[in-house]
Motif scaffolding. Sequence first.
Motif, PDB file in Angstrom:
ATOM      1  N   TYR A   9      -4.501   7.898   7.913  1.00 24.16           N
ATOM      2  CA  TYR A   9      -4.138   9.411   6.589  1.00 24.16           C
ATOM      3  C   TYR A   9      -4.183  11.068   8.088  1.00 24.16           C
ATOM      4  CZ  TYR A   9      -4.880   7.648   2.072  1.00 24.16           C
ATOM      5  OH  TYR A   9      -4.155   6.680   0.824  1.00 24.16           O
TER       6      TYR A   9
ATOM      7  N   ASP B 245      -4.243   2.360  -8.812  1.00 25.94           N
ATOM      8  CA  ASP B 245      -5.257   3.766  -7.730  1.00 25.94           C
ATOM      9  C   ASP B 245      -5.730   3.644  -7.457  1.00 25.94           C
ATOM     10  OD1 ASP B 245      -1.846   4.635  -8.412  1.00 25.94           O
ATOM     11  OD2 ASP B 245      -2.731   6.036 -10.452  1.00 25.94           O
TER      12      ASP B 245
ATOM     13  N   ILE C  18      -4.398   1.338   6.298  1.00 23.88           N
ATOM     14  CA  ILE C  18      -3.738   3.348   6.174  1.00 23.88           C
ATOM     15  C   ILE C  18      -4.267   4.533   7.549  1.00 23.88           C
ATOM     16  CG2 ILE C  18      -3.432   5.144   4.742  1.00 23.88           C
ATOM     17  CD1 ILE C  18      -2.783   3.323   2.583  1.00 23.88           C
TER      18      ILE C  18
ATOM     19  N   LEU D 246      -4.052   6.356  -3.488  1.00 27.95           N
ATOM     20  CA  LEU D 246      -3.923   5.308  -2.728  1.00 27.95           C
ATOM     21  C   LEU D 246      -3.463   4.160  -4.342  1.00 27.95           C
ATOM     22  CD1 LEU D 246      -3.739   3.511  -0.641  1.00 27.95           C
ATOM     23  CD2 LEU D 246      -5.823   2.806  -0.695  1.00 27.95           C
TER      24      LEU D 246
ATOM     25  N   ILE E  32      -8.957   8.292  -2.520  1.00 23.21           N
ATOM     26  CA  ILE E  32      -9.114   8.555  -1.390  1.00 23.21           C
ATOM     27  C   ILE E  32      -9.384   9.899  -1.266  1.00 23.21           C
ATOM     28  CG2 ILE E  32      -8.918   7.773   0.973  1.00 23.21           C
ATOM     29  CD1 ILE E  32      -9.289   5.587  -1.169  1.00 23.21           C
TER      30      ILE E  32
ATOM     31  N   LEU F 153       0.360  -1.235  -0.400  1.00 21.58           N
ATOM     32  CA  LEU F 153       0.156   0.255   0.254  1.00 21.58           C
ATOM     33  C   LEU F 153       0.884   1.442   0.030  1.00 21.58           C
ATOM     34  CD1 LEU F 153      -2.750  -1.299   2.781  1.00 21.58           C
ATOM     35  CD2 LEU F 153      -2.769  -1.192   0.584  1.00 21.58           C
ATOM     36  N   GLU F 154       0.462   2.730  -0.629  1.00 20.17           N
ATOM     37  CA  GLU F 154       1.298   3.942  -1.136  1.00 20.17           C
ATOM     38  C   GLU F 154       0.513   4.284  -0.671  1.00 20.17           C
ATOM     39  OE1 GLU F 154       4.958   3.750  -3.746  1.00 20.17           O
ATOM     40  OE2 GLU F 154       3.136   1.579  -5.140  1.00 20.17           O
ATOM     41  N   PRO F 155       0.484   5.183  -0.186  1.00 21.98           N
ATOM     42  CA  PRO F 155      -0.755   5.988   0.802  1.00 21.98           C
ATOM     43  C   PRO F 155      -0.745   7.212  -0.405  1.00 21.98           C
ATOM     44  CG  PRO F 155       0.209   5.699   2.474  1.00 21.98           C
ATOM     45  CD  PRO F 155       0.955   5.399   1.491  1.00 21.98           C
TER      46      PRO F 155
ATOM     47  N   TYR G  84      -6.754  11.818  -2.184  1.00 21.03           N
ATOM     48  CA  TYR G  84      -4.786  10.778  -2.556  1.00 21.03           C
ATOM     49  C   TYR G  84      -5.373   9.559  -3.423  1.00 21.03           C
ATOM     50  CZ  TYR G  84      -3.682  13.780   1.297  1.00 21.03           C
ATOM     51  OH  TYR G  84      -3.521  14.623   2.341  1.00 21.03           O
TER      52      TYR G  84
ATOM     53  N   THR H 152       1.431   3.655   7.717  1.00 21.72           N
ATOM     54  CA  THR H 152       0.344   2.505   6.577  1.00 21.72           C
ATOM     55  C   THR H 152       1.066   1.152   7.885  1.00 21.72           C
ATOM     56  OG1 THR H 152       2.404   1.242   5.908  1.00 21.72           O
ATOM     57  CG2 THR H 152       1.245   2.655   4.769  1.00 21.72           C
TER      58      THR H 152
END
Length: 341
Positions: free
Chosen positions: A289, A328, A287, A300, A331, A245-247, A298, A254
């Motif tokens: 935020y 992607d 995640i 994600l 969010i 996961l890349e926010p 964002y 994370t």
Amino acid sequence: MLALAQPVYAGEQPANGQGANTEQSGGGNGKGIYAAARIQYSGSVAKSGGSGNVTSTDVSWTPPPCWYAPYLGAKDFKKEMSKHIEGQLNAPGMGGTAGAAIGETKRHYEDGYGWADTPGYKDYNVENDGKGMFWAGVENPDEPDPLKRSSCTDLPFWVENGDAPPPQYEEAINPEMLAALAYQHMELPDTEVTLAPEANTKVNLPTWAWLDKAVFDEVQATAAINVPGFNIQATTTARPVSLKLEPGTKDAVTYPASGECAVDDGDKSIGEPYARGKADQTPPCGIKYLRSSGDGTYKLRATITWEIDWTGTGGAGGDLPNGTFGKDQAITVQEVQAVNR
């Protein structure tokens, strides 16, 4: 002096897992002679013979840029090759060194003219028609480097049915190369991660993320060649092993801290579904935020890593580099509004 052109793809493949089938056909055109590789792709592969969506984690690994594969029987080869040679010999301005080279090619196939490790043929070897095939070079149309793509330039050579190609042709197609081509054409599932809350969350509120076993499973892609006297195949199998996961922002945390959520050894799921009563718990995969996304969102990015291996004709097999495919998801993160009375 023999130009080997890019192979033609014929047919359209159905959606993933529905038995895709694409053939590369051969013949001749203004550029020269090209091989009939007849590579059939099936399973979870890209449509219309194109590259799939797998990205190798090994940046130094690449599928074969070109290869040698069965082309035509002796009589059909004579018809195509002799027409091609005569066309070049009669081309305007053909003479000197180029004309001499074409003449030697003609002698090679008609009069038995050969050289070290490359015997010549009498009358295009038509006396052995049905007992083998001439092999020729094939360009991988998905290889971006034109020099690598066109590097299989040796003259077509004869291979008896049931025999292996001569050892000097290291690029002769084999199960391991077919496995690499199946890998290149493999299409992984376009799976969105399930989130709770879904697309709208709050600052400092943990967002749970998971993938159910029912949503994704192992994926297979097969590449095969089936011609008289030569039948080989290879199947690549991809199994999901982790979710990253890349926010989409540095203002996030994370779970776990690495962002890598592993596959559960028991039910093979990734993460854990959210349920009532878990709002104050830390998700095993998710995640949090730390800042609002304002008027925007964002991105994600959820990337699944797949472990890939292959098996092929004759019991061959082995490992291939892990592959990844990501997507992607937008969010929206809102501030928690407090009301003072």
